[in-house]
Enzyme design. Sequence first.
Site, mmCIF file in Angstrom:
data_model
loop_
_atom_site.group_PDB
_atom_site.id
_atom_site.type_symbol
_atom_site.label_atom_id
_atom_site.label_comp_id
_atom_site.label_asym_id
_atom_site.label_seq_id
_atom_site.Cartn_x
_atom_site.Cartn_y
_atom_site.Cartn_z
ATOM 1 N N HIS A 126 8.182 -18.853 -0.734
ATOM 2 C CA HIS A 126 9.167 -17.647 -1.344
ATOM 3 C C HIS A 126 10.367 -17.367 -0.225
ATOM 4 C CE1 HIS A 126 10.506 -13.772 -2.961
ATOM 5 N NE2 HIS A 126 10.125 -14.426 -4.219
ATOM 6 N N ASP A 204 1.115 -15.061 3.022
ATOM 7 C CA ASP A 204 1.739 -14.294 1.829
ATOM 8 C C ASP A 204 0.688 -14.665 0.911
ATOM 9 O OD1 ASP A 204 3.104 -13.468 -0.369
ATOM 10 O OD2 ASP A 204 4.810 -14.832 0.052
ATOM 11 N N GLN A 207 0.922 -13.974 -4.487
ATOM 12 C CA GLN A 207 0.716 -14.635 -5.849
ATOM 13 C C GLN A 207 -0.724 -15.095 -5.686
ATOM 14 O OE1 GLN A 207 2.541 -15.278 -8.517
ATOM 15 N NE2 GLN A 207 4.257 -14.757 -7.420
ATOM 16 N N LYS A 230 2.095 -6.989 -8.448
ATOM 17 C CA LYS A 230 1.541 -8.429 -8.578
ATOM 18 C C LYS A 230 -0.010 -8.212 -9.321
ATOM 19 C CE LYS A 230 5.055 -10.644 -7.062
ATOM 20 N NZ LYS A 230 6.324 -11.560 -7.817
ATOM 21 N N CYS A 368 13.051 -17.931 -6.606
ATOM 22 C CA CYS A 368 13.242 -17.500 -5.144
ATOM 23 C C CYS A 368 12.536 -18.496 -4.143
ATOM 24 C CB CYS A 368 12.725 -16.085 -4.702
ATOM 25 S SG CYS A 368 13.647 -14.769 -5.566
#
Length: 414
Positions: A126, A204, A207, A230, A368
């Site tokens: 991302h 990261d 997700q 999220k 993104c």
Amino acid sequence: MNADTALDCARIRADFSILSQEVNGRALVYLDNAATTQMPEFVLDAIVAHYHADNANVHRGIHTLSERSTAKLEAAREAVRRFLNAASADEIVFTSGTTASVNMVARAWEARLAPGSCVIVTALEHHANFVPWQQACARSGAEFFVCPLAGTGDVDLGALEARLAKGGVSMVCVAHVSNVLGCVVPVDVVARLAHAHGAAVLVDAAQSVRHERVDVREIDCDFLCFSGHKVLGPTGIGVLYGKKELLGRMEPAWYGGEMVAQVATALTTFEEPPLRFEPGTPNYVGAIGLAAALEYLEGLGRDAVAAREADLVAYAEERLRGVAGVQVVGAPARRAGCVSFTVEGAQPFDVAMLMDKLGVAVRSGSQCAQPLLDETLGISKVVRVSPAFYNTHAEIDACIEALERVVPLVSRGR
């Protein structure tokens, strides 16, 4: 097993009143959870209760309300520590989201970068885990290396190891789960490879934190970031996990009250982590809401939630592959959270707009992740379906029925 039966679907959906509404005269089918999940009443109640009974600024007063607020903030920090299995609550920094967390580390890490050093990101990233490191390398003269993908969507671990072996790598930055392809990266393997060559690792987890059981000690990552919105929590709250010894050597990215130990005209000294990285009034109500969201998930059973979502994603992919004119993007070894697709001869924006007219909320655009789409996959934009555990097989079917109605329309329009 049909995952709709693994959890009490009707009871769960009753916790999310927003899901019961109609959009454009049709029952809402919300399949944009990779962008933002909905909040259960349990989280909303926790936020309202705090404002009704306990609200006051934290860490700054000895009066009762301030002490209650402070206690709830620090209880939230402990809840995140437990959720991630971090060694200490001092390793949990509250931020405004994943983007802020990554930028905080990138700004601090820039002092370690110079010509001859290198930061590795992957082609999956991302923009939030790509651009901050690209800019840090541009300012410092360090190499910015983008690790390619192997085949149809997985990180090329051979290419990663080959670049690590060349030396000079300071940091490896990797998405745990891609927000476009849904591929699950073996971040524990990435961390092991990076550490063997003296590099740190930032994950990261924006997700993955809802779909996977994320254990920072098992992964052995040095930093990990995620966002509250999220994972059923409020917007504007995020987490930076960092190993205590690394946080202790990092300089703050922002300055102000609360993060200082002593301020004088000649010199200012700073608090120890995590307060060093939380200047001003923190989003303590957001942290309280996030803690409630994690409690809600744990109450359902994290493994049950993960299994339900894996089932829904697999079912969505299967149904999408059966729609004429639809091309599912990528075929990673393991997919979580989302499935992206294109429609032959159609603009993704048009597909998503027409599906919305039929009550189905999906995402269209570059997600993104322009380097992944433009430079690796040769696709400028996609449509993304991203179920959550409160979705059902029937909603996936409704999405497919809407798509089957839309495809001929957008095809005729060309």
